[in-house]
Design a protein around this motif. Structure first.
Motif, PDB file in Angstrom:
ATOM      1  N   VAL A 156      42.164  36.566  39.206  1.00 28.63           N
ATOM      2  CA  VAL A 156      41.162  37.860  39.722  1.00 28.63           C
ATOM      3  C   VAL A 156      40.570  38.334  38.438  1.00 28.63           C
ATOM      4  CG1 VAL A 156      40.596  40.076  40.914  1.00 28.63           C
ATOM      5  CG2 VAL A 156      42.344  38.312  41.782  1.00 28.63           C
ATOM      6  N   GLU A 157      41.455  38.875  37.472  1.00 26.27           N
ATOM      7  CA  GLU A 157      41.180  39.499  36.093  1.00 26.27           C
ATOM      8  C   GLU A 157      40.241  38.626  35.293  1.00 26.27           C
ATOM      9  OE1 GLU A 157      44.547  41.014  33.543  1.00 26.27           O
ATOM     10  OE2 GLU A 157      44.894  41.900  35.328  1.00 26.27           O
ATOM     11  N   HIS A 160      36.544  38.513  36.790  1.00 26.77           N
ATOM     12  CA  HIS A 160      35.966  39.715  36.713  1.00 26.77           C
ATOM     13  C   HIS A 160      35.549  40.118  35.264  1.00 26.77           C
ATOM     14  CE1 HIS A 160      37.245  41.750  40.760  1.00 26.77           C
ATOM     15  NE2 HIS A 160      36.311  40.963  40.604  1.00 26.77           N
ATOM     16  N   GLY A 163      32.657  38.611  34.443  1.00 30.30           N
ATOM     17  CA  GLY A 163      31.370  39.056  34.822  1.00 30.30           C
ATOM     18  C   GLY A 163      30.954  38.579  36.003  1.00 30.30           C
ATOM     19  N   ARG A 164      31.617  37.618  36.638  1.00 32.32           N
ATOM     20  CA  ARG A 164      31.277  37.010  37.947  1.00 32.32           C
ATOM     21  C   ARG A 164      32.158  37.592  39.287  1.00 32.32           C
ATOM     22  NH1 ARG A 164      31.733  33.428  33.743  1.00 32.32           N
ATOM     23  NH2 ARG A 164      30.311  31.855  33.568  1.00 32.32           N
ATOM     24  N   LEU A 165      31.741  37.204  40.204  1.00 33.06           N
ATOM     25  CA  LEU A 165      32.536  37.564  41.381  1.00 33.06           C
ATOM     26  C   LEU A 165      33.553  36.696  41.987  1.00 33.06           C
ATOM     27  CD1 LEU A 165      29.308  38.617  43.819  1.00 33.06           C
ATOM     28  CD2 LEU A 165      30.620  40.049  42.428  1.00 33.06           C
ATOM     29  N   GLY A 183      41.762  43.527  44.920  1.00 32.26           N
ATOM     30  CA  GLY A 183      40.425  43.830  44.452  1.00 32.26           C
ATOM     31  C   GLY A 183      39.291  42.643  44.409  1.00 32.26           C
ATOM     32  N   LEU A 184      39.496  41.741  45.417  1.00 36.20           N
ATOM     33  CA  LEU A 184      38.298  40.795  45.668  1.00 36.20           C
ATOM     34  C   LEU A 184      36.996  41.585  45.863  1.00 36.20           C
ATOM     35  CD1 LEU A 184      40.083  37.884  47.425  1.00 36.20           C
ATOM     36  CD2 LEU A 184      40.481  38.525  45.205  1.00 36.20           C
ATOM     37  N   ASP A 185      35.966  40.725  45.634  1.00 37.59           N
ATOM     38  CA  ASP A 185      34.619  41.337  45.929  1.00 37.59           C
ATOM     39  C   ASP A 185      34.150  40.929  47.091  1.00 37.59           C
ATOM     40  OD1 ASP A 185      34.309  42.040  43.021  1.00 37.59           O
ATOM     41  OD2 ASP A 185      34.414  40.120  42.844  1.00 37.59           O
TER      42      ASP A 185
END
Ligand SMILES: Cc1cc2nc3c(=O)[nH]c(=O)nc-3n(C[C@H](O)[C@H](O)[C@H](O)COP(=O)(O)O)c2cc1C
Length: 373
Positions: A156-157, A160, A163-165, A183-185
């Motif tokens: 996830v880190e 992120h 700069g991606r989802l 913390g997913l988008d």
């Protein structure tokens, strides 16, 4: 279908196409939606080749890459991909190997040519990490999606930081909660009628509960969508877009042998089953003698993931390459959702996108016509 989520990605329509075929990825992205390439069957070198091709053909459009890191699997503690594969191979009982091979032999499925023995399955973090690393070198790859569980914090880190989802599939409400906490988008909420790995609750019941539970996180609706009317039903429940898998299997661009296409074409919505017989986790596919044999209590039980996938890797590749030989279709791996019964034509991805939009707008007119004057 210009949702906030679609705008964030710069899409004309909020239609997400899950596929294992690079041509489908490119065609859907060019038609205004976004193609997401399922990478689980590719080695890092093969994925590089597929993404090179996509980058070359997709123009200014964007795409996504899908991995499959299960929440729980055998060998989770292993930090070396080679050692994990060694462990998996030695843990598969001889009885299971004989049973699987016997089914293929009995149905006259031709042998795989010698010397081409690489098993390219990546149902683990150590293997998927290599695929994510490759995907993140591509500027046009704008999202990573994970199946079978919440992606681990380091992934996830990493996504992120680039700069991606990042999103993940969820077939149960509790998976939605875990994804949100991680913390997913966004969440791809898949009901039981969908193809591939699927839970027990149907889309109609699951989607609205998920939207409410994880708000304001965007939810994409998956499972049981292959028409504009079904898209309208999903959108009416507050989702930010739709995620379709089965719809593309019989598109002109999909790579499939004619016999496999025919099996899909002839199937009704009653011909699918959720079975552990190919991957070790419950996945929806066409019912046949293979799924029945693994269901029979007198035969070996499917092994846990990822063991069963390694055991059946040979069956998967042989039944796909030699789809039309012998009685292959009786034991073939043909994952698909219940919408298979409504897909009766081979259409190009562009035509599918146009049809979906036309039907969507027709159903909007229909609903409008029901409103009091
Ligand atoms: C042939 C096939 C293979 C699939 N493999 C994966 C996969 O590797 N990863 C994944 O996230 N979803 C996979 N899925 C599920 C899709 O992403 C999607 O959620 C599902 O197809 C939606 O339901 P539908 O089939 O009714 O459109 C697969 C689906 C199909 C039909």
């Amino acid at each position: 279908m210009q949702t906030e989520f679609a705008k964030k990605l710069g899409l004309d329509v909020s239609i997400f196409a899950f596929t294992h075929c690079r041509d489908v990825v490119v065609a859907v992205s060019k038609a205004g939606g976004i193609g997401v390439l399922g990478a689980v069957g590719y080695s890092p070198a093969q994925l590089k080749e597929e993404l090179d091709w996509i980058d070359e053909h997709i123009g200014d459009h964007i795409y996504g890459v899908d991995t499959a890191i299960p929440q729980k699997y055998e060998g989770m503690e292993e930090t070396s991909a080679d050692k994990l594969v060694e462990m998996i191979q030695s843990a598969i009982p001889e009885e299971h190997r004989k049973f699987a091979q016997g089914l293929l032999t009995d149905h006259h499925v031709p042998e795989w040519p010698e010397g081409d023995d690489e098993v390219t399955l990546s149902f683990s973090l150590v293997q998927a990490q290599l695929l994510v690393d490759e995907a993140l070198t591509r500027p046009k790859c704008r999202m990573i999606v994970n199946a079978l569980g919440t992606p681990p914090p380091e992934i996830v880190e990493q996504v992120h930081a680039s700069g991606r989802l990042i999103g993940a599939l969820a077939g149960r409400l509790k998976h939605g909660t875990y994804h949100k906490e991680a913390g997913l988008d966004f969440i791809v909420c898949q009901g039981s009628e969908g193809g591939g790995h699927a839970g027990e609750v149907t889309s109609m019941v699951l989607w609205p509960q998920m939207v409410k539970l994880v708000a304001p996180l965007p939810v994409l609706a998956a499972g049981g969508i292959a028409s504009g009317q079904q898209i309208m039903a999903a959108m009416s429940m507050g989702v930010e877009g739709v995620w379709l898998g089965s719809q593309w299997l019989n598109s002109t661009e999909a790579h499939a042998e004619p016999a496999q296409r025919e099996s899909y074409m002839n199937a009704t919505s009653e011909d699918t089953i959720r079975s552990r017989s190919f991957t070790g986790k419950t996945a929806r596919m066409l019912k046949n003698e293979w799924t029945e044999a693994w269901d029979d209590p007198n035969n070996p039980d499917p092994l846990p993931m990822p063991l069963q996938g390694y055991l059946t890797f040979d069956a998967t590749r042989r039944t796909h390459r030699y789809a039309g030989a012998g009685e292959t279709q009786k034991v073939a791996f043909n994952p698909v959702g219940q919408v298979v019964g409504q897909i009766n034509e081979i259409e190009s991805c562009r035509d599918i996108m146009m049809r979906l939009m036309t039907e969507y707008s027709e159903s909007y007119d229909y609903i409008q016509s029901l409103m009091p004057e």
